[in-house]
Design a protein around this motif. Structure first.
Motif, short mmCIF file in Angstrom:
data_model
loop_
_atom_site.label_atom_id
_atom_site.label_comp_id
_atom_site.label_asym_id
_atom_site.label_seq_id
_atom_site.Cartn_x
_atom_site.Cartn_y
_atom_site.Cartn_z
N ASN A 67 -0.74 -5.81 -2.33
CA ASN A 67 0.68 -5.59 -2.87
C ASN A 67 0.77 -4.60 -4.11
O ASN A 67 1.71 -3.82 -4.09
CB ASN A 67 0.92 -7.08 -3.47
CG ASN A 67 1.20 -7.83 -2.53
OD1 ASN A 67 1.75 -7.60 -1.21
ND2 ASN A 67 0.90 -9.20 -2.94
N LEU A 68 -0.33 -4.32 -4.67
CA LEU A 68 -0.41 -3.28 -6.01
C LEU A 68 -0.68 -1.91 -5.22
O LEU A 68 0.28 -1.25 -5.79
CB LEU A 68 -1.77 -3.58 -6.90
CG LEU A 68 -2.02 -2.73 -7.96
CD1 LEU A 68 -0.90 -2.85 -8.92
CD2 LEU A 68 -3.16 -3.05 -8.52
N GLN B 174 3.09 -1.09 -4.28
CA GLN B 174 3.91 -0.99 -5.49
C GLN B 174 3.70 0.70 -6.17
O GLN B 174 4.42 1.32 -6.38
CB GLN B 174 3.59 -2.08 -6.70
CG GLN B 174 3.98 -3.30 -6.31
CD GLN B 174 5.71 -3.32 -5.91
OE1 GLN B 174 6.61 -2.86 -6.61
NE2 GLN B 174 5.87 -4.05 -4.85
N LYS C 254 6.20 3.86 -6.10
CA LYS C 254 6.35 4.49 -7.31
C LYS C 254 6.19 5.94 -7.28
O LYS C 254 6.79 6.83 -7.42
CB LYS C 254 5.37 3.83 -8.00
CG LYS C 254 5.52 4.56 -9.66
CD LYS C 254 4.28 4.21 -10.75
CE LYS C 254 3.12 4.92 -10.41
NZ LYS C 254 3.13 6.21 -10.40
#
Length: 281
Positions: free
Chosen positions: A28-29, A32, A36
């Motif tokens: 999930n990181l 993200q 970004k």
């Protein structure tokens, strides 16, 4: 039932296997960070996503003009344009990964000094962005290949050769991200490495037959260029997309071994520098 697992931070240096295992738990990181990076790439941009379409085309036109007209004193040749488009597609993929990953620690300094997370997620996110741009360029390349096949009446079709794109990308990701990890890890203490990345990439460009074929060199120079793993990747990519291209696979096993060595060297340097990043950077 609460599935929360507390994060344990230890001063013990992690092994490469532990770092990679932890990376799989941060999907999930990674997502993200990828989003970004994509938003940052297009923020306050005139061209936006179309830049990734226009850039390789402009590069290929410029190379065609200078090589065919200025150097060879000939005339514009669309076959040369397609040759340069193939070459620049694979070169840009390598260039983007190395340039992005090399500067990741300094670019994301504000996160590194305040938060604890697996820093390899930054590298994986950067690779994801580069893969997206590569596939955009790949679609453009296929469109031009089909267009030229209709205009000049030569055979161009998606065949079994295209299956080699996946292992080729894995090979290039290993090699380019390994170089990026090495330079990023060293740049924590030696900041001048960041300023030298552009020169290092220029040197690699001239050590790779991007604008010419290996057949234009003598046997000695040909062997010298083939020692560069990027040359092997370039030869395979040309073999896939240029019908009848006589690729040289003499050093392919050596190139693969070098790429694996580079990625493990990069991961090893990363595990050493990981604990020092927040303090030194």
């Amino acid at each position: 039932m609460n599935s929360y697992k507390p994060l344990l931070i230890s001063s013990k240096k992690k092994t490469i296997i532990e770092v990679l295992r932890d990376l799989l738990n941060n999907k999930n990181l990674i997502l993200q960070f990828t989003i970004k990076d994509l938003k940052t790439s297009f923020a306050q941009s005139i061209l936006g996503a179309s830049y990734f379409v226009i850039s390789p085309l402009i590069q290929s036109v410029v190379l065609t003009f200078f090589v065919e007209i200025v150097i060879k004193k000939g005339e514009l040749n669309w076959n040369s344009f397609y040759f340069f488009l193939v070459s620049m597609t694979i070169w840009n993929f390598f260039f983007n990964i190395v340039s992005k990953s090399s500067a990741l620690f300094l670019v994301n300094r504000k996160y590194l000094v305040k938060l604890y997370f697996n820093r390899l997620t930054l590298f994986v996110a950067a690779i994801n962005v580069c893969l997206i741009t590569f596939f955009i360029n790949l679609v453009i390349l296929i469109i031009f290949g089909y267009s030229f096949s209709l205009i000049y009446d030569f055979d161009y079709s998606i065949n079994l050769k295209f299956l080699f794109i996946t292992p080729l990308l894995i090979f290039l990701i290993f090699f380019s991200s390994g170089l990026g990890l090495i330079m990023a890890s060293l740049s924590i203490r030696y900041r001048d490495i960041i300023y030298g990345i552009a020169y290092i990439l220029q040197l690699i460009f001239f050590m790779t037959p991007v604008v010419v074929t290996l057949n234009e060199f003598s046997a000695g120079l040909k062997s010298f260029f083939l020692l560069n793993p990027l040359t092997g990747a370039l030869e395979v990519f040309r073999w896939i997309f240029i019908d009848g291209y006589n690729a040289n696979f003499d050093y392919l096993f050596y190139n693969i071994s070098t790429a694996v060595l580079i990625i493990f060297l990069g991961l090893w340097l990363f595990t050493i520098s990981d604990k020092k990043i927040a303090d030194v950077i």
